[in-house]
Each structure stands twice: as C-alpha cells, then as structure tokens.
Design a protein around this motif. Structure first.
Motif, PDB file in Angstrom:
ATOM      1  N   LYS A   1      16.978   0.868  22.394  1.00  0.00           N
ATOM      2  CA  LYS A   1      16.100   1.556  21.559  1.00  0.00           C
ATOM      3  C   LYS A   1      15.003   0.838  20.886  1.00  0.00           C
ATOM      4  CE  LYS A   1      19.725   4.885  20.625  1.00  0.00           C
ATOM      5  NZ  LYS A   1      20.307   5.805  19.487  1.00  0.00           N
ATOM      6  N   ALA A   2      13.959   0.434  21.787  1.00  0.00           N
ATOM      7  CA  ALA A   2      12.880  -0.198  21.063  1.00  0.00           C
ATOM      8  C   ALA A   2      11.504   0.141  21.748  1.00  0.00           C
ATOM      9  CB  ALA A   2      13.280  -1.937  21.560  1.00  0.00           C
ATOM     10  N   ILE A   3      10.406  -0.147  21.133  1.00  0.00           N
ATOM     11  CA  ILE A   3       9.100   0.240  21.652  1.00  0.00           C
ATOM     12  C   ILE A   3       8.895  -0.816  22.747  1.00  0.00           C
ATOM     13  CG2 ILE A   3       6.764   0.484  21.048  1.00  0.00           C
ATOM     14  CD1 ILE A   3       7.520   1.300  18.302  1.00  0.00           C
ATOM     15  N   GLY A   4       8.073  -0.269  23.883  1.00  0.00           N
ATOM     16  CA  GLY A   4       7.780  -1.024  24.917  1.00  0.00           C
ATOM     17  C   GLY A   4       8.775  -1.306  26.038  1.00  0.00           C
ATOM     18  N   GLN A   5      10.159  -0.524  25.664  1.00  0.00           N
ATOM     19  CA  GLN A   5      11.242  -0.576  27.005  1.00  0.00           C
ATOM     20  C   GLN A   5      10.812   0.418  28.065  1.00  0.00           C
ATOM     21  OE1 GLN A   5      13.824  -2.412  27.522  1.00  0.00           O
ATOM     22  NE2 GLN A   5      13.405  -3.794  25.709  1.00  0.00           N
TER      23      GLN A   5
ATOM     24  N   THR B   1       7.028   4.432  23.745  1.00  0.00           N
ATOM     25  CA  THR B   1       5.574   4.045  22.820  1.00  0.00           C
ATOM     26  C   THR B   1       5.673   4.114  21.512  1.00  0.00           C
ATOM     27  OG1 THR B   1       4.859   6.408  23.071  1.00  0.00           O
ATOM     28  CG2 THR B   1       4.089   4.988  24.827  1.00  0.00           C
ATOM     29  N   LYS B   2       6.691   5.280  21.106  1.00  0.00           N
ATOM     30  CA  LYS B   2       6.789   5.230  19.622  1.00  0.00           C
ATOM     31  C   LYS B   2       8.428   5.929  19.075  1.00  0.00           C
ATOM     32  CE  LYS B   2       4.503   8.470  17.760  1.00  0.00           C
ATOM     33  NZ  LYS B   2       3.165   9.132  17.204  1.00  0.00           N
ATOM     34  N   ILE B   3       9.046   5.393  18.208  1.00  0.00           N
ATOM     35  CA  ILE B   3      10.139   5.792  17.872  1.00  0.00           C
ATOM     36  C   ILE B   3      10.202   6.541  16.414  1.00  0.00           C
ATOM     37  CG2 ILE B   3      12.772   5.100  17.308  1.00  0.00           C
ATOM     38  CD1 ILE B   3      12.179   2.797  19.382  1.00  0.00           C
ATOM     39  N   THR B   4      10.904   7.755  16.317  1.00  0.00           N
ATOM     40  CA  THR B   4      10.824   8.552  15.106  1.00  0.00           C
ATOM     41  C   THR B   4      12.445   8.704  15.012  1.00  0.00           C
ATOM     42  OG1 THR B   4      10.657  10.794  15.956  1.00  0.00           O
ATOM     43  CG2 THR B   4       8.364   9.274  15.307  1.00  0.00           C
ATOM     44  N   LYS B   5      12.747   9.206  13.962  1.00  0.00           N
ATOM     45  CA  LYS B   5      14.186   9.622  13.755  1.00  0.00           C
ATOM     46  C   LYS B   5      14.484  10.920  14.395  1.00  0.00           C
ATOM     47  CE  LYS B   5      12.824  12.738   9.637  1.00  0.00           C
ATOM     48  NZ  LYS B   5      13.062  13.050   8.157  1.00  0.00           N
TER      49      LYS B   5
ATOM     50  N   GLU C   1       2.611  11.952  27.427  1.00  0.00           N
ATOM     51  CA  GLU C   1       3.395  11.514  26.424  1.00  0.00           C
ATOM     52  C   GLU C   1       3.915  12.551  25.519  1.00  0.00           C
ATOM     53  OE1 GLU C   1       2.257   8.963  22.456  1.00  0.00           O
ATOM     54  OE2 GLU C   1       2.504   7.658  24.081  1.00  0.00           O
ATOM     55  N   ILE C   2       5.233  12.855  25.269  1.00  0.00           N
ATOM     56  CA  ILE C   2       5.547  13.838  24.445  1.00  0.00           C
ATOM     57  C   ILE C   2       7.040  13.143  24.005  1.00  0.00           C
ATOM     58  CG2 ILE C   2       4.818  15.749  25.540  1.00  0.00           C
ATOM     59  CD1 ILE C   2       7.359  16.254  27.043  1.00  0.00           C
ATOM     60  N   GLN C   3       7.713  13.814  22.920  1.00  0.00           N
ATOM     61  CA  GLN C   3       8.825  13.338  22.262  1.00  0.00           C
ATOM     62  C   GLN C   3      10.032  13.523  23.048  1.00  0.00           C
ATOM     63  OE1 GLN C   3       9.580  14.678  18.187  1.00  0.00           O
ATOM     64  NE2 GLN C   3      10.019  12.539  17.737  1.00  0.00           N
ATOM     65  N   TYR C   4      10.835  12.903  23.139  1.00  0.00           N
ATOM     66  CA  TYR C   4      12.153  13.418  23.924  1.00  0.00           C
ATOM     67  C   TYR C   4      13.378  13.105  22.899  1.00  0.00           C
ATOM     68  CZ  TYR C   4       9.619  13.501  28.118  1.00  0.00           C
ATOM     69  OH  TYR C   4       8.637  13.675  29.224  1.00  0.00           O
ATOM     70  N   ASN C   5      14.671  13.571  23.427  1.00  0.00           N
ATOM     71  CA  ASN C   5      15.955  13.001  22.622  1.00  0.00           C
ATOM     72  C   ASN C   5      16.382  11.766  23.266  1.00  0.00           C
ATOM     73  OD1 ASN C   5      15.827  15.332  20.749  1.00  0.00           O
ATOM     74  ND2 ASN C   5      16.770  16.628  22.472  1.00  0.00           N
ATOM     75  N   TRP C   6      17.283  11.115  22.573  1.00  0.00           N
ATOM     76  CA  TRP C   6      17.888   9.875  23.290  1.00  0.00           C
ATOM     77  C   TRP C   6      18.763  10.305  24.264  1.00  0.00           C
ATOM     78  CZ3 TRP C   6      15.733   5.403  22.677  1.00  0.00           C
ATOM     79  CH2 TRP C   6      15.155   5.144  21.610  1.00  0.00           C
ATOM     80  N   GLN C   7      19.509  11.466  24.173  1.00  0.00           N
ATOM     81  CA  GLN C   7      20.451  11.881  25.333  1.00  0.00           C
ATOM     82  C   GLN C   7      19.701  12.061  26.728  1.00  0.00           C
ATOM     83  OE1 GLN C   7      20.222  13.376  22.235  1.00  0.00           O
ATOM     84  NE2 GLN C   7      20.671  15.404  22.294  1.00  0.00           N
TER      85      GLN C   7
END
Length: 393
Positions: free
Chosen positions: A310-314, A330-334, A357-363
């Motif tokens: 869980k790191a930006i750039g991965q 590119t970006k990590i939020t809660k 680019e959109i937001q996803y869930n970690w799962q």
C-alpha cells in the motif's frame, strides 16, 4: 513580463515560452509590439532579461531627460555587467526591492496583477467553454497570443488608474512611507493561519480533482434479460454488492473493455427506465447469490502476483467490473487508493489519454507487478509480463 510606470503607462508584454524552439504560430495575433522568446525552463534567465532590457525599456528611457529609475526584485538574472554598464551610461538607477517584500513594495503586485488575474481567469473560463477549448486538453501556445491580446484590451480602461494607485500605495510616487507602513501586517496566530491555509488547499484540491464530488464506479445490475429497473430496485440490487452477485466467469481472464467499445447491452444498463414491476420481476435475489466465480478468483488460481504494497507509485493488478487491469497507485486516502489504469492494445497495453484514474477499494487489488516494459517508443506500447503469462501470449 509586464512593466508599468508611475505615470500609468504600460510597456508591451514580453512572453517567454518553455520550449527549445520558437514557432511562428506562437507569435501571431498577439498584443501590439509584444516580443516573444523561449527558454528550456520557461523562466527569465540572464540572456532573456538582457534582451528585454535592451529591446523594450532602454529605447524608451534614452529619450527621457534626467535620472531614471528601474524598480525590480532582486532576482540574480537581473544583475549583469551589460545591464549595469548601460544603466550607468544612460543615467539610470537600478533599484532592487528587499527580498520577500514584493507583495508590499512592488506596485504591479499591489494594484495591477489582481484585476489582471481576475480578467485572465474569466478569459480562460470562456475559452474552455468554446469549441476549441472543449476539443483541446490544455491551452495551446498558438492560442495564447490571441487570449493575451484580449486581456490587454480588457485592462486598458483601468490600466492607468491601477498603475498610479500601485505606485502611490507602495510610497514610491509620490514619495511617502506612510501608505506602506500602514499596510505592514500585525501579529497573527501562526497556528490558525496554517490550519486555514491547509483547509483552503484541501478544498481547492477537491475542486480541481473531483469537482467537489467523489467519482463513483458504476455497478452491473444482475437482472433478467429484457427486464427494466427503477431507481429503487437499482439501489436494492446495489446493496447486495458485498455479497458478490456475479455471473459465472470464463476460464480465462477477459480483456478490459473501455467505455467506447462496450456492447450496446452493457451501455443500456446505464439507463434508468421506470417500470411498475415489483421485485419479483427481477427474480429472487437469493438465487442471484449462487454464482460468485469472479475474475479475481479465476486469476488467483492462475496468477502469482506479488503481495500488495500500500504505497503510492506501486504498479498493481486490479479488478474493474469483473475484468482485470494493470495500473499504478497515484494517491491513497482512507476510502482506498486512486489507480491510473492502463488499457488493452491488441496483445499489449497503453496509458490512455486523458488519464483513466478513479478510486478503488483495497479488495479490488489482486497484487503488485513489475513496472510495465515499453516495447514500442513511437506508439507508447507496453508489455505486462505477469498478465501475458496468464493469457498465454
């Protein structure tokens, strides 16, 4: 660069483009007598400042009697032997303002640039709403002179008043320290100032990146073919998302289908059509839970991705609408990571333009991968070995 006098006169602007080459279309239909130059950095270096001095202001000052004064900041590129010698020869005093004080002591900063920026934002807003603005992602250099000329025309009615006011408020002309001293800041709560500044930055970031809203992902509605759905039924189906209501997947991972290439049936699922049918017309929700063989589960049987970091750039592989894609965090939020996705190009991958680019869930993330390998420089084509092995390429 803009330069104005205490009398209210404004010199023609001097434009510097960030480029290695200057093209004729970048200089056409601009303000009268404006000069254009370029530098690799886009900044005024010493050579460019010398050119501005000898072509723009020195010919004007040579015609004036008595001592003359040029006021500027203490940028190192303003100090050159040629400029200082020319100033000495033509009875010109070059005055550098104290560091970090131009917001109080620079006449154009004090009274001219604010209305100029307000007018410039309005011009850009109108340009973005035009046919050309909707077609182009960014303002092209060839369009800049025309818009700059429009800006000069808008500023003309108040140009003299604003310049004269700036010199007066800075105490330069007429010479009077009181207007400047009255504008010196008083003691402020630095903590409160910092918090307020951070809040304004966060609000602006949301405005620029998401237009003040969080972009949601569309969900596939698992309904009987040929049946319609209302908003209420759509919401009820969406509440079952965590139970993985999915159709059976194929033995291989499907290639990602972009919005422009999806089937008409998939597109029709985006529409909300009112129907008086009750939930029974959609089939029993309990029966929809039977098949949960998602693309992620299929991939876990055939792939061996690296553990999730869980790191930006991965670089990662993730699922989107039951399909598999490579991308970059590119970006990590809660709420989860933002991922810039690649798209299929036959047996290879490309980075789409504009960025997807959109937001996803970690799962949604299946695992990490190596950096995609560029296999064609001209077309920006990449190979993702981990997925190539999965498809048998």
């Amino acid at each position: 660069m803009f330069c104005g006098s205490a009398k209210g006169e404004l010199l023609p602007p001097y434009i510097v483009y960030k480029s290695k080459q200057l093209w004729n279309t970048w200089t056409e239909q601009g303000p009268k007598d404006a000069r254009f130059n370029n530098s690799p950095s886009g900044w005024f270096d010493m050579n460019i400042f010398n050119d501005w001095f000898f072509t723009q202001i020195l010919p004007i000052l040579k015609k004036q009697e008595g001592p003359k004064v040029i006021i500027g900041d203490n940028l190192s590129s303003h100090i050159s032997v040629d400029v200082l010698n020319a100033c000495d020869k033509n009875n010109i005093r070059f005055v550098c303002l104290p560091p970090n004080s131009t917001h109080l002591t620079q006449p154009l900063d004090v009274a001219f640039f604010h209305p100029m920026k307000v007018a410039w934002r309005k011009i850009l807003t109108e340009w973005k709403a035009s046919v050309q603005g909707r077609r182009e992602q960014v303002l092209q250099k060839s369009s800049f002179p025309v818009l700059l000329n429009r800006l000069i025309d808008i500023l003309e009615p108040t140009r003299e008043v604003n310049l004269v006011s700036g010199f007066r408020k800075c105490g330069i002309y007429p010479v009077d320290a009181n207007p400047l001293l009255e504008r010196l800041p008083t003691t402020v709560d630095k903590t409160a100032l910092q918090d307020s500044f951070l809040q304004s930055l966060e609000a602006k970031r949301l405005e620029w990146t998401t237009n003040g809203t969080t972009r949601g992902r569309r969900r596939k509605l698992h309904i009987t073919p040929g049946k319609s759905v209302t908003e209420e039924l759509s919401t009820l189906l969406d509440d079952k998302e965590n139970e993985e209501l999915a159709q059976p997947s194929t033995s291989k991972i499907p290639c990602r289908r972009r919005a422009s290439s999806e089937s008409s049936y998939a597109e029709s699922n985006d529409m909300s059509v009112h129907d008086s049918s009750d939930l029974g017309s959609l089939g029993d929700l309990e029966n929809l839970e039977a098949n949960t063989d998602t693309a992620a589960e299929t991939c876990n049987e055939n792939c061996n991705f690296k553990p999730i970091v869980k790191a930006i750039g991965q670089y990662v592989v993730f699922t989107y609408e039951e399909e598999i894609f490579p991308g970059k965090i590119t970006k990590i939020t809660k709420e989860g990571p933002y991922i810039s996705s690649m798209k299929r190009s036959l047996k290879s991958w490309t980075w789409p333009k504009p960025v997807d680019e959109i937001q996803y869930n970690w799962q949604d993330i299946l695992g990490c991968i190596e950096v995609p390998k560029k296999i064609s420089t001209r077309r920006e084509i990449y190979s993702v070995p981990e997925l190539d092995q999965t498809w048998g390429f």
